[in-house]
Enzyme design. Structure first.
Site, PDB file in Angstrom:
ATOM      1  N   LEU A  33       0.818  -1.219   0.000  1.00 30.68           N
ATOM      2  CA  LEU A  33       0.000   0.000   0.000  1.00 30.68           C
ATOM      3  C   LEU A  33       0.851   1.268   0.000  1.00 30.68           C
ATOM      4  O   LEU A  33       1.918   1.320   0.597  1.00 30.68           O
ATOM      5  CB  LEU A  33      -0.912  -0.007   1.236  1.00 30.68           C
ATOM      6  CG  LEU A  33      -1.864  -1.196   1.342  1.00 30.68           C
ATOM      7  CD1 LEU A  33      -2.769  -1.044   2.565  1.00 30.68           C
ATOM      8  CD2 LEU A  33      -2.699  -1.374   0.087  1.00 30.68           C
ATOM      9  N   ASN A  35       0.231   5.896  -0.596  1.00 29.03           N
ATOM     10  CA  ASN A  35      -0.745   6.947  -0.274  1.00 29.03           C
ATOM     11  C   ASN A  35      -1.941   6.970  -1.216  1.00 29.03           C
ATOM     12  O   ASN A  35      -2.996   7.473  -0.848  1.00 29.03           O
ATOM     13  CB  ASN A  35      -0.071   8.327  -0.263  1.00 29.03           C
ATOM     14  CG  ASN A  35       0.735   8.518   1.004  1.00 29.03           C
ATOM     15  OD1 ASN A  35       0.538   7.779   1.977  1.00 29.03           O
ATOM     16  ND2 ASN A  35       1.647   9.481   1.009  1.00 29.03           N
ATOM     17  N   HIS A  37      -3.563   4.272  -2.271  1.00 26.99           N
ATOM     18  CA  HIS A  37      -4.514   3.368  -1.612  1.00 26.99           C
ATOM     19  C   HIS A  37      -5.120   4.038  -0.377  1.00 26.99           C
ATOM     20  O   HIS A  37      -6.324   3.937  -0.128  1.00 26.99           O
ATOM     21  CB  HIS A  37      -3.810   2.082  -1.155  1.00 26.99           C
ATOM     22  CG  HIS A  37      -3.217   1.257  -2.253  1.00 26.99           C
ATOM     23  ND1 HIS A  37      -1.864   1.065  -2.395  1.00 26.99           N
ATOM     24  CD2 HIS A  37      -3.799   0.555  -3.257  1.00 26.99           C
ATOM     25  CE1 HIS A  37      -1.634   0.274  -3.421  1.00 26.99           C
ATOM     26  NE2 HIS A  37      -2.781  -0.048  -3.979  1.00 26.99           N
TER      27      HIS A  37
END
Ligand code: AMP
Length: 280
Positions: A33, A35, A37
Site C-alpha cells: 500500500l 498513499n 490506496h
C-alpha cells in the site's frame, strides 16, 4: 481493526454492521500500500460508516508469471497502515478462499471492446481476471460504495460494467490519482524502481501534460511522436500512448474542444511496467 481470512467471518461481521444500519465502503487492493490506496480508504471513511479493505494479489489477472512473482508484498506493513488510517476491517483471503474450484476461467465476462484495447490488447486475459476476483468479492461483501482509483482508468470502466451486469446496488466512487512530487503516479510497482529510475519515470506524466498543453494547436499524431521521443530519451520504452474518447474509450487521433478525452499510456522502465492517464 479486525482482520478476516474467510468470507464467512467477514459476512458475519458485515451482517452485524448492516443490521446496525451502517453503510459499507469497500476498497479492494493488491497490497504494497501507498498513499494512493490510503486516499481511497480516507474517501471510504468520509462517505460510509464502515470501511472494508481487501489485500489479495490476484493470480488470474497477471498475464505474465514473472510479474506475479515479482509483485511487491508487505502485508505486515500494510496492516499497520490501514489500522493507522482508521480502516475497520481488512480482508486477507488465501488463493483457495477466492478460487476454491481452481484458477481456470469458467465464465466469460462480456466487456465488449474494453477487453481488446489499450491494457486489454497488451495484457490478454487481464480484465477477465480482474472481473473474476471483483465479482467474487462484491457478491459476498455487497458494499454500498466501491472505491477505485482513476490511475487504473480502463479498470474503472470494466468494473462499472461488471457492477451494472451483476445488477447489484453498489455505487462506484472514482478517486483522483495520487502522485509523487515529481508527478510520477504512485504505484506499488514503483517499489521496484531506484530513486534515479523514479526520476526518469516522472517523464511519463510530464509528457502527458505536454500533450494536453498543446493539443489545441497541434495534431495528436505530431504531439504523440514528440512525447514518445521525450519518454524514450528518459530510458523508458512506450508500449502505447493513445488519445481516447472519455465516455467510450474509443481510440482516436482527432481532438475537439467539445468532447472529453483521456490520454492513456503504458511504458516500461527496465522490467517494470507503469501506466498513467490524464483527462482532457
Ligand atoms: P492495486 O493495489 O494496484 O490493485 O490498486 C488498488 C486500488 O488503488 C485501485 O482502485 C487503484 O486504481 C487504486 N490506486 C492505485 N494507485 C493509485 C494512485 N496513485 N492514486 C489513487 N488510487 C490508486
Amino acid at each position: 481493526m479486525k482482520i478476516f481470512k474467510h468470507f464467512k467471518d467477514l459476512e458475519n461481521e458485515l451482517a452485524n454492521q448492516k443490521g446496525l444500519g451502517k453503510t459499507i465502503g469497500f476498497v479492494p487492493t493488491m497490497g504494497a500500500l501507498h498513499n494512493g490506496h490510503i486516499s481511497l480508504i480516507q474517501s471510504a471513511k468520509q462517505k460510509t460508516d464502515f470501511t472494508v479493505s481487501s489485500i489479495f494479489v490476484n493470480p488470474t489477472q497477471f498475464n505474465n508469471k514473472e510479474d506475479l512473482l515479482n509483485y511487491p508484498r508487505n502485508v505486515e506493513r500494510d496492516l499497520l497502515l490501514v489500522e493507522h488510517n482508521g480502516g475497520d476491517v481488512v480482508f486477507l483471503p488465501s488463493v483457495n478462499e477466492i478460487y476454491p474450484n481452481g484458477l481456470q476461467n469458467v465464465k466469460h465476462f462480456d466487456l465488449g471492446e474494453l477487453e481488446f484495447i489499450l491494457e486489454g490488447k497488451f495484457r490478454p486475459g487481464h480484465f477477465q481476471g480482474v472481473c473474476m476476483v471483483v465479482e467474487r468479492l462484491l457478491s459476498r461483501i455487497l458494499p454500498d460504495y466501491l472505491f477505485l482509483g482513476q490511475k487504473d482508468f480502463q479498470q474503472c470502466m470494466v468494473i462499472s460494467k461488471l457492477v451494472k451486469d451483476m445488477g447489484i446496488e453498489t455505487k462506484i466512487n472514482i478517486c483522483p490519482t495520487l502522485r509523487e512530487n515529481s508527478g510520477l503516479a504512485m504505484s506499488s510497482r514503483n517499489e521496484r524502481l531506484s530513486m534515479e529510475e523514479r526520476g526518469k519515470a516522472a517523464q511519463i506524466f510530464r509528457s502527458l501534460q505536454f500533450i494536453k498543453r498543446h493539443i489545441k494547436e497541434q495534431t495528436f499524431e505530431n504531439l504523440k511522436r514528440n512525447a514518445i521521443t521525450q519518454i524514450e530519451q528518459a530510458s523508458l520504452r512506450v508500449e502505447y500512448l493513445e488519445l481516447a474518447n472519455l465516455k467510450s474509450l474509443e481510440i482516436t487521433n482527432k481532438f475537439n474542444a467539445e468532447d472529453e478525452f483521456a490520454l492513456l499510456i503504458a511504458a516500461y522502465l527496465g522490467e517494470v511496467r507503469l501506466i498513467d492517464n490524464l483527462l482532457i
